[in-house]
Design a protein around this motif. Sequence first.
Motif, mmCIF file in Angstrom:
data_model
loop_
_atom_site.group_PDB
_atom_site.id
_atom_site.type_symbol
_atom_site.label_atom_id
_atom_site.label_comp_id
_atom_site.label_asym_id
_atom_site.label_seq_id
_atom_site.Cartn_x
_atom_site.Cartn_y
_atom_site.Cartn_z
ATOM 1 N N VAL A 9 0.839 -1.204 0.000
ATOM 2 C CA VAL A 9 0.000 0.000 0.000
ATOM 3 C C VAL A 9 0.872 1.250 0.000
ATOM 4 O O VAL A 9 0.604 2.224 -0.721
ATOM 5 N N GLY A 10 1.941 1.237 0.802
ATOM 6 C CA GLY A 10 2.824 2.389 0.857
ATOM 7 C C GLY A 10 3.488 2.678 -0.470
ATOM 8 O O GLY A 10 3.561 3.842 -0.912
ATOM 9 N N MET A 11 3.972 1.640 -1.151
ATOM 10 C CA MET A 11 4.608 1.828 -2.448
ATOM 11 C C MET A 11 3.613 2.340 -3.482
ATOM 12 O O MET A 11 3.930 3.212 -4.301
ATOM 13 N N ASN A 12 2.406 1.788 -3.448
ATOM 14 C CA ASN A 12 1.382 2.263 -4.388
ATOM 15 C C ASN A 12 0.994 3.702 -4.108
ATOM 16 O O ASN A 12 0.752 4.484 -5.038
ATOM 17 N N ALA A 13 0.921 4.062 -2.815
ATOM 18 C CA ALA A 13 0.594 5.451 -2.466
ATOM 19 C C ALA A 13 1.667 6.399 -2.976
ATOM 20 O O ALA A 13 1.362 7.475 -3.506
ATOM 21 N N LEU A 14 2.934 6.011 -2.832
ATOM 22 C CA LEU A 14 4.018 6.849 -3.338
ATOM 23 C C LEU A 14 3.958 6.971 -4.854
ATOM 24 O O LEU A 14 4.216 8.045 -5.418
ATOM 25 N N ALA A 15 3.649 5.860 -5.528
ATOM 26 C CA ALA A 15 3.548 5.897 -6.991
ATOM 27 C C ALA A 15 2.426 6.827 -7.437
ATOM 28 O O ALA A 15 2.591 7.638 -8.359
ATOM 29 N N LEU A 16 1.263 6.719 -6.776
ATOM 30 C CA LEU A 16 0.143 7.597 -7.114
ATOM 31 C C LEU A 16 0.478 9.050 -6.820
ATOM 32 O O LEU A 16 0.167 9.950 -7.615
ATOM 33 N N LEU A 17 1.110 9.279 -5.682
ATOM 34 C CA LEU A 17 1.457 10.655 -5.315
ATOM 35 C C LEU A 17 2.441 11.256 -6.309
ATOM 36 O O LEU A 17 2.276 12.408 -6.748
ATOM 37 N N ASN A 140 -4.824 -0.825 -11.370
ATOM 38 C CA ASN A 140 -4.894 -0.434 -9.968
ATOM 39 C C ASN A 140 -5.493 -1.536 -9.101
ATOM 40 O O ASN A 140 -5.066 -1.756 -7.967
ATOM 41 N N GLY A 141 -6.505 -2.224 -9.635
ATOM 42 C CA GLY A 141 -7.084 -3.335 -8.896
ATOM 43 C C GLY A 141 -6.092 -4.458 -8.668
ATOM 44 O O GLY A 141 -6.135 -5.143 -7.640
ATOM 45 N N ARG A 142 -5.165 -4.656 -9.628
ATOM 46 C CA ARG A 142 -4.098 -5.655 -9.459
ATOM 47 C C ARG A 142 -2.916 -5.085 -8.685
ATOM 48 O O ARG A 142 -1.876 -5.710 -8.561
ATOM 49 N N GLN A 143 -3.085 -3.855 -8.181
ATOM 50 C CA GLN A 143 -2.095 -3.160 -7.363
ATOM 51 C C GLN A 143 -0.777 -2.943 -8.112
ATOM 52 O O GLN A 143 0.312 -3.118 -7.569
ATOM 53 N N ARG A 144 -0.905 -2.507 -9.371
ATOM 54 C CA ARG A 144 0.247 -2.111 -10.175
ATOM 55 C C ARG A 144 0.124 -0.630 -10.515
ATOM 56 O O ARG A 144 0.149 -0.222 -11.677
ATOM 57 N N MET A 145 0.017 0.167 -9.504
ATOM 58 C CA MET A 145 -0.252 1.588 -9.676
ATOM 59 C C MET A 145 0.957 2.362 -10.187
ATOM 60 O O MET A 145 0.809 3.456 -10.728
ATOM 61 N N GLU A 146 2.144 1.788 -10.016
ATOM 62 C CA GLU A 146 3.325 2.461 -10.555
ATOM 63 C C GLU A 146 3.292 2.489 -12.075
ATOM 64 O O GLU A 146 3.765 3.445 -12.705
ATOM 65 N N VAL A 147 2.695 1.469 -12.679
ATOM 66 C CA VAL A 147 2.609 1.410 -14.142
ATOM 67 C C VAL A 147 1.562 2.392 -14.659
ATOM 68 O O VAL A 147 1.820 3.181 -15.575
ATOM 69 N N SER A 148 0.368 2.354 -14.065
ATOM 70 C CA SER A 148 -0.683 3.269 -14.517
ATOM 71 C C SER A 148 -0.275 4.721 -14.310
ATOM 72 O O SER A 148 -0.538 5.583 -15.156
ATOM 73 N N SER A 149 0.395 5.016 -13.194
ATOM 74 C CA SER A 149 0.830 6.391 -12.924
ATOM 75 C C SER A 149 1.881 6.849 -13.927
ATOM 76 O O SER A 149 1.854 7.998 -14.393
ATOM 77 N N ALA A 150 2.811 5.961 -14.262
ATOM 78 C CA ALA A 150 3.865 6.329 -15.213
ATOM 79 C C ALA A 150 3.284 6.617 -16.594
ATOM 80 O O ALA A 150 3.688 7.583 -17.265
ATOM 81 N N ILE A 151 2.337 5.799 -17.027
ATOM 82 C CA ILE A 151 1.718 6.023 -18.340
ATOM 83 C C ILE A 151 0.965 7.348 -18.350
ATOM 84 O O ILE A 151 1.056 8.135 -19.299
ATOM 85 N N ASP A 152 0.192 7.610 -17.298
ATOM 86 C CA ASP A 152 -0.528 8.881 -17.213
ATOM 87 C C ASP A 152 0.432 10.070 -17.314
ATOM 88 O O ASP A 152 0.168 11.043 -18.033
ATOM 89 N N LEU A 153 1.523 9.977 -16.588
ATOM 90 C CA LEU A 153 2.456 11.095 -16.517
ATOM 91 C C LEU A 153 3.148 11.346 -17.856
ATOM 92 O O LEU A 153 3.229 12.486 -18.328
ATOM 93 N N VAL A 154 3.641 10.286 -18.482
ATOM 94 C CA VAL A 154 4.380 10.439 -19.735
ATOM 95 C C VAL A 154 3.473 10.972 -20.849
ATOM 96 O O VAL A 154 3.853 11.881 -21.605
ATOM 97 N N THR A 155 2.273 10.431 -20.958
ATOM 98 C CA THR A 155 1.385 10.861 -22.037
ATOM 99 C C THR A 155 0.835 12.268 -21.787
ATOM 100 O O THR A 155 0.636 13.036 -22.724
ATOM 101 N N ARG A 156 0.622 12.610 -20.523
ATOM 102 C CA ARG A 156 0.193 13.975 -20.221
ATOM 103 C C ARG A 156 1.306 14.966 -20.543
ATOM 104 O O ARG A 156 1.056 16.069 -21.032
ATOM 105 N N LEU A 157 2.549 14.569 -20.261
ATOM 106 C CA LEU A 157 3.687 15.421 -20.611
ATOM 107 C C LEU A 157 3.715 15.696 -22.105
ATOM 108 O O LEU A 157 3.956 16.835 -22.543
ATOM 109 N N ALA A 158 3.443 14.659 -22.899
ATOM 110 C CA ALA A 158 3.411 14.846 -24.347
ATOM 111 C C ALA A 158 2.333 15.849 -24.744
ATOM 112 O O ALA A 158 2.552 16.729 -25.587
ATOM 113 N N GLY A 159 1.145 15.747 -24.117
ATOM 114 C CA GLY A 159 0.074 16.684 -24.429
ATOM 115 C C GLY A 159 0.394 18.102 -24.018
ATOM 116 O O GLY A 159 0.095 19.063 -24.741
#
Length: 436
Positions: A9-17, A140-159
């Motif tokens: 949970v802590g690692m996922n919280a840091l990834a989301l943050l 996120n349900g599979r608790q791989r929030m570091e992946v979803s967060s990274a994709i959001d960040l990179v693609t938003r940066l492109a936009g």
Amino acid sequence: MRYSAYARVGMNALALLAGRTGLLLLGLWLNGQLARTLGVAGLGRYLLALTIEGIGLSLASVGLNVYAVREFARRDAEDARALLATILALKAIAAVLGIAVLNGTLVPLFLAGPRGEAVAWASLGLLPQALNGGLVALLNGRQRMEVSSAIDLVTRLAGVLGGLVVLVRGGDERHVLACYVVGHLLATAALLRVVSAWRLGPRWRVAVGAGQNRTAWLSQAREVLGESLPFAGVDMVAILYRRLDLLLLGHWYSDGVVGIYGAAYRLWETLGMLPSSLLDALYPELSRRAVLADRRAHLKQFYRRGVMALLVLVLVVGSASYWLAPQLMARVYGRSAGVVESTRLFRVLVLALPFTYLYLLNGHVLYAAGEQRRVLRAMTGVTAGNALLNGMLIPRWGIWGAVGVAALSEAVLLALLGRLALHRVLHRSAWQDSVG
């Protein structure tokens, strides 16, 4: 929870943050450049378009995102793939309908000129964002929030980079919104690639066709919607709760006034990413354990620890934000007209942070306890009061009426959700838990 669960949970919280911090900083960077290049009027049109598109996205999600995270946390891979197919189909249908309604009804009837053009461009982001919501829910349900967060960040940066380029080349808010849509399309492609590589891609177990297959799929879709609609109600009311003041200001005042208020409100909203990251990271673990006999003990333990953690965050973040408000506003929005008044508004909103942080905690605890219908009723009542007070005070007091209503609404919402959490979660007896 065991130590390993706390660590996860802590690692996922840091990834989301980290991801949300990056997203919000990118948004503030772009907002500041819009204010410098197009003035507060251009910023106001841009924020108004995103506000309306956000309401459309909330409606098109029909509660499937929150429902999906809970279900993906509990189901095995094969069941998750089948559910993902149904969720993506439902989301695509709802998003296409949303685009049609916005551009066929709202824009031509109520939003002529530059405002309407901005909303039309923003509405095209409904489809990729709807699909992304389902795919992110799976990760996120599979608790791989570091992946979803990274994709959001990179693609938003492109936009954002695309938006900055078009502003330098003489573009306006419409071109920036086009880049915003492209960024979400890139996210859709990346998310599909990841879930397919992990063998979690959608499995179209039931084909949509004539006869028995169509009937089976429709039955499955109705079942999913029946479970998700209570969450849809909360999502819809919540987005209205957060955006009614901006919409009413846009109705009665100029784009410049909307920009002044929106600048303060958006910066204040960024301060909510700390508790929301922690609570969203915990939600899948709570969903997984909600069927255990001792689920009340987990919720009570989290509630007590959560209150202490959030009070510390309020003290640190609130104090720093209040005293550094002039520097923050100048750094983000420059020295454009209206920034001084935006700073005063921001400081009033910062004083409401304790209410905001703690009502988010109570809402998540009630979700975990299966009390989302009670959350919906509380949110609906507060939003109705918010609309009534804004309708009375904004015409007379303008942005100061809006900011006062916002702070009061946060306090009332905490009182209602806090009472529900104490009554439904903390103060239930063992006998009530066994029969509840």
